[in-house]
Scaffold this active site. Structure first.
Site, PDB file in Angstrom:
ATOM      1  N   GLY A   1      13.960  -3.818  11.429  1.00 14.37           N
ATOM      2  CA  GLY A   1      13.114  -4.115  10.286  1.00 14.37           C
ATOM      3  C   GLY A   1      12.914  -5.580   9.981  1.00 14.37           C
ATOM      4  O   GLY A   1      12.294  -5.912   8.964  1.00 14.37           O
TER       5      GLY A   1
ATOM      6  N   HIS B   1      34.445   1.551 -12.946  1.00 20.15           N
ATOM      7  CA  HIS B   1      33.931   0.603 -11.954  1.00 20.15           C
ATOM      8  C   HIS B   1      33.399  -0.653 -12.639  1.00 20.15           C
ATOM      9  O   HIS B   1      33.665  -1.789 -12.200  1.00 20.15           O
ATOM     10  CB  HIS B   1      32.804   1.254 -11.144  1.00 20.15           C
TER      11      HIS B   1
ATOM     12  N   GLY C   1      11.208  -7.775  11.811  1.00 20.42           N
ATOM     13  CA  GLY C   1       9.893  -8.267  12.206  1.00 20.42           C
ATOM     14  C   GLY C   1       9.776  -8.672  13.656  1.00 20.42           C
ATOM     15  O   GLY C   1       8.906  -9.488  13.996  1.00 20.42           O
ATOM     16  N   LYS C   2      10.605  -8.127  14.533  1.00 21.36           N
ATOM     17  CA  LYS C   2      10.524  -8.502  15.953  1.00 21.36           C
ATOM     18  C   LYS C   2       9.200  -8.049  16.567  1.00 21.36           C
ATOM     19  O   LYS C   2       8.507  -8.828  17.241  1.00 21.36           O
ATOM     20  CB  LYS C   2      11.706  -7.875  16.708  1.00 21.36           C
ATOM     21  N   THR C   3       8.846  -6.794  16.344  1.00 19.96           N
ATOM     22  CA  THR C   3       7.575  -6.300  16.887  1.00 19.96           C
ATOM     23  C   THR C   3       6.386  -6.988  16.221  1.00 19.96           C
ATOM     24  O   THR C   3       5.359  -7.242  16.869  1.00 19.96           O
ATOM     25  CB  THR C   3       7.483  -4.777  16.696  1.00 19.96           C
TER      26      THR C   3
ATOM     27  N   GLY D   1      17.588  -9.090  16.728  1.00 26.66           N
ATOM     28  CA  GLY D   1      17.787  -9.028  15.285  1.00 26.66           C
ATOM     29  C   GLY D   1      17.956  -7.610  14.803  1.00 26.66           C
ATOM     30  O   GLY D   1      17.681  -6.647  15.528  1.00 26.66           O
TER      31      GLY D   1
ATOM     32  N   HIS E   1      34.117   7.557 -15.101  1.00 26.04           N
ATOM     33  CA  HIS E   1      34.273   7.077 -13.727  1.00 26.04           C
ATOM     34  C   HIS E   1      33.456   5.801 -13.509  1.00 26.04           C
ATOM     35  O   HIS E   1      33.978   4.788 -13.022  1.00 26.04           O
ATOM     36  CB  HIS E   1      33.827   8.174 -12.747  1.00 26.04           C
ATOM     37  N   GLU E   2      32.169   5.835 -13.875  1.00 28.91           N
ATOM     38  CA  GLU E   2      31.324   4.657 -13.681  1.00 28.91           C
ATOM     39  C   GLU E   2      31.731   3.525 -14.622  1.00 28.91           C
ATOM     40  O   GLU E   2      31.650   2.350 -14.248  1.00 28.91           O
ATOM     41  CB  GLU E   2      29.854   5.020 -13.901  1.00 28.91           C
TER      42      GLU E   2
END
Length: 653
Positions: free
Chosen positions: A199, A422, A201-203, A196, A418-419
């Site tokens: 971050g 967007h 959650g494997k460990t 995966g 500019h923003e």
């Protein structure tokens, strides 16, 4: 060993001090000519001469019993006659020869000292002891065995990955009650690979296995096998499985297995290097001629694509458990787990926070809760409120605010348009994610940020959505051209993302009629990540020209679409840019007002902070009774404003 080392050190110091003492000039030393004058004057009573390194040392005693010393470069034969003529007693001593022990120390002492120091530091680095580990413990495994008292994490602490929990919970159940599975012919799995993104959650799942299982649990990192000495990694693998086999049934967890399990024969060197020997030994231990019954290997990696195929076949890692990014329900569960550790306010809604954090991993959500707690501590609150989570989310998604950065008014105006470009294009194009907030406060490396939040988790994208994304990315540069009559470097990242999206539409996703559904993307495998050295290009020059023409056509068309939208809505652009220059940040409600030709509402006041005297924070239900904006937020959260009597009673309590 330590006694011998310290003996050599003391001896070397003693020899050094002796040399220093010999090099110091005595206070009673006189010149050789003065000594001869004293002999002629009959002031010398007796003389003792000794051959030393560099000449002859002469010690004399005067008439008045004073000792004097002088040096001659060689034994002066005429001196003997002068001494006899002046009635001086003299004696010639034989030169002192060093003892055999001293000679051995002087000759071999430095060598022994260096060897002893080297052995001392190597034993300290690799760990003392021998036996199975060999000299200095080089081949001794670094795996740590954990018991239940050392790990309090259980499956109750793992949320957001129910399928992965079921898979690994079956392993624990198999170890607890193997007869239940064996009577039906089931075989205990040899290995389980947790795959995966970082971050997810494997460990943590591996730690939960250790907390749930009533069997020994060994843990080690893949990098612990790699050393500069040949054969050390393979020796550590043998020792690790040997220790695990003695305590079977048990679980052996290898974190970041890609450090040692990369594909063999890859890279520029190829051949039989130390890492490949370690991998070969691991393959043999997991499913070789002498198999280990009862040892389950659990490994974790976020790079399964570079692992060796022999490691992934059935019989070694029998099952692969995919630990993916959590969905909205999983994010809510993860937030509940982490919120247990902090005092939260009554206005907190984990479901709303989960919907507003798409794409967050478990580690990101843990960081969100921690950042919210830090924001609450800064305002000296006694609990973490929704406003703290909102600030923490903005900091993680858009970067930290740089309010101290001083921008010229012309740049602020350019950033505002500019923003606004967007935002306008994003609101008018189909299938775009809703705009959650826009700001011209510098955050991170950006001078302004437009933040979009998807309404739901999305796992694929269609052509219309990707074309709308291209148009939205071009809105910033077009607004600069139309309203500021200039071009700045602020759109460089927008162009990079737009070019990448358009190229993938043509070469990967088959979204161009001229190119068709063939994949023309080049082999992007890295040499040192288990991939081929050469990169194959099955594309002719003519096809490359067609691909470039199609990419340019898609970009130019969406650029024209975005320009038409901005030119035809200049009044909205002016209102939005003016509001940004005045308030610096606009939320979704204010953007809705502008797009519906209404004057934008003023920013909602912040929820009051704690009273520094009473340390009482009015929850959102309290503020809702006196503030209309807070009342709206409370209604969205499903809260009912409290009456003044209820407020006074709770405050008194």
């Amino acid at each position: 060993m330590r006694l011998a080392i310290w003996t050599l050190i003391v001896f070397m110091i003693f020899s050094l001090l002796k040399q220093i003492n010999q090099s110091v000039t005595p206070s009673n030393e006189i010149a050789y000519s003065d000594f001869l004058n004293e002999v002629q004057s009959k002031n010398i009573k007796s003389v003792e001469m000794r051959e030393v390194q560099g000449g002859t040392e002469i010690k004399a005693l005067t008439i008045d019993d004073k000792s004097i010393v002088t040096m001659a470069t060689h034994l002066d034969r005429g001196l003997i006659g002068d001494l006899r003529n002046n009635d001086v007693k003299f004696d010639v001593k034989v030169p002192e020869e060093p003892s055999m022990l001293m000679t051995i120390f002087v000759t071999f002492g430095p060598i022994l000292l260096l060897v002893g120091v080297w052995i001392f530091f190597m034993r300290k680095q690799m760990g003392a002891g021998g036996g199975a580990g060999g000299l200095g413990g080089f081949g001794k495994s670094k795996a740590r065995m954990l018991d239940k008292s050392m790990n309090a994490i259980t499956f109750a602490d793992v949320a957001g990955c129910d399928e992965a929990k079921e898979e690994v919970a079956e392993l624990v159940e198999f170890l607890r009650n193997p007869a239940q599975f064996q009577k039906l012919g089931g075989r205990i799995p040899r290995g389980c690979l947790l795959v995966g993104p970082p971050g997810t959650g494997k460990t943590l799942i591996a730690k939960a296995i250790a907390g749930e299982a009533k069997v020994p649990f060994f843990t080690i990192s893949g990098s612990d096998f790699v050393e500069m000495y040949v054969g050390v990694g393979a020796a550590r693998v043998r020792d690790m499985f040997s220790e695990a086999k003695k305590r079977a049934p048990c679980i052996l967890f290898i974190d970041e297995i890609d450090a040692v399990g990369r594909q063999r024969g890859a890279g520029l060197g190829g051949g039989n290097d130390e890492r490949e020997q370690t991998l070969n030994q691991m393959l043999v231990e997991m499913d070789g001629f002498d198999t280990n019954i009862g040892v389950i290997v659990v490994a974790a990696t976020n790079r399964p694509d570079i692992l060796d195929p022999a490691l992934l076949r059935p019989g070694r890692f029998d099952r692969q458990v995919f630990v993916t990014l959590p969905d909205v329900r999983g994010r809510e569960q993860i937030l509940h787990v982490h919120m247990r550790k902090v005092p939260i306010g009554k206005d907190i809604r984990a479901d709303i926070l989960a919907r507003g954090t798409p794409g967050f991993s478990g580690a990101d959500l843990a960081n969100l809760v921690n950042e919210a707690a830090l924001f609450a501590a800064r305002r000296k609150a006694n609990h973490v409120g929704m406003i703290d989570f909102e600030k923490a989310k903005e900091k993680i998604m858009m970067g930290p605010e740089r309010k101290s950065m001083i921008m010229p008014e012309s740049e602020r105006r350019n950033t505002a348009y500019h923003e606004s470009g967007h935002v306008l294009v994003a609101r008018l194009m189909p299938k775009t994610d809703p705009v959650h907030k826009v700001t011209i406060i510098p955050r991170g490396r950006a001078l302004g940020v437009t933040m979009q939040l998807p309404e739901a988790d999305r796992y694929s994208s269609d052509k219309v959505r990707m074309l709308s994304m291209l148009a939205m990315l071009f809105g910033g540069r077009i607004a600069e051209e139309v309203f500021m009559d200039e071009m700045t470097t602020g759109a460089s990242n927008d162009f990079e993302r737009a070019t990448q999206i358009a190229r993938e539409m043509v070469t990967r996703y088959g979204m161009s009629e001229k190119i068709g559904v063939m994949v023309y993307a080049e082999n992007e495998g890295e040499v040192f990540l288990g991939r081929s050295v050469t990169q194959t290009k099955n594309v002719s020059e003519e096809t490359l020209r067609i691909i470039e023409a199609e990419v340019k056509r898609i970009i130019d068309e969406q650029y024209a679409v975005a320009r038409a939208l901005i030119v035809s809505n200049q009044d909205k652009m002016h209102v939005m840019a003016k509001a940004l220059l005045e308030w610096e940040t606009l939320d979704a409600d204010q953007i809705d007002d502008i797009m519906n030709d209404r004057p934008p509402r003023k920013p909602a006041p912040a929820i009051p902070v704690d009273d520094p005297v009473t340390t009482w924070v009015p929850p959102l239900e309290h503020v809702a009774g006196i503030d209309p904006d807070a009342a709206k937020l409370a209604a969205q959260l499903g809260m009912t404003p409290l009456s003044q009597e209820e407020i006074d009673k709770e405050k008194k309590d």
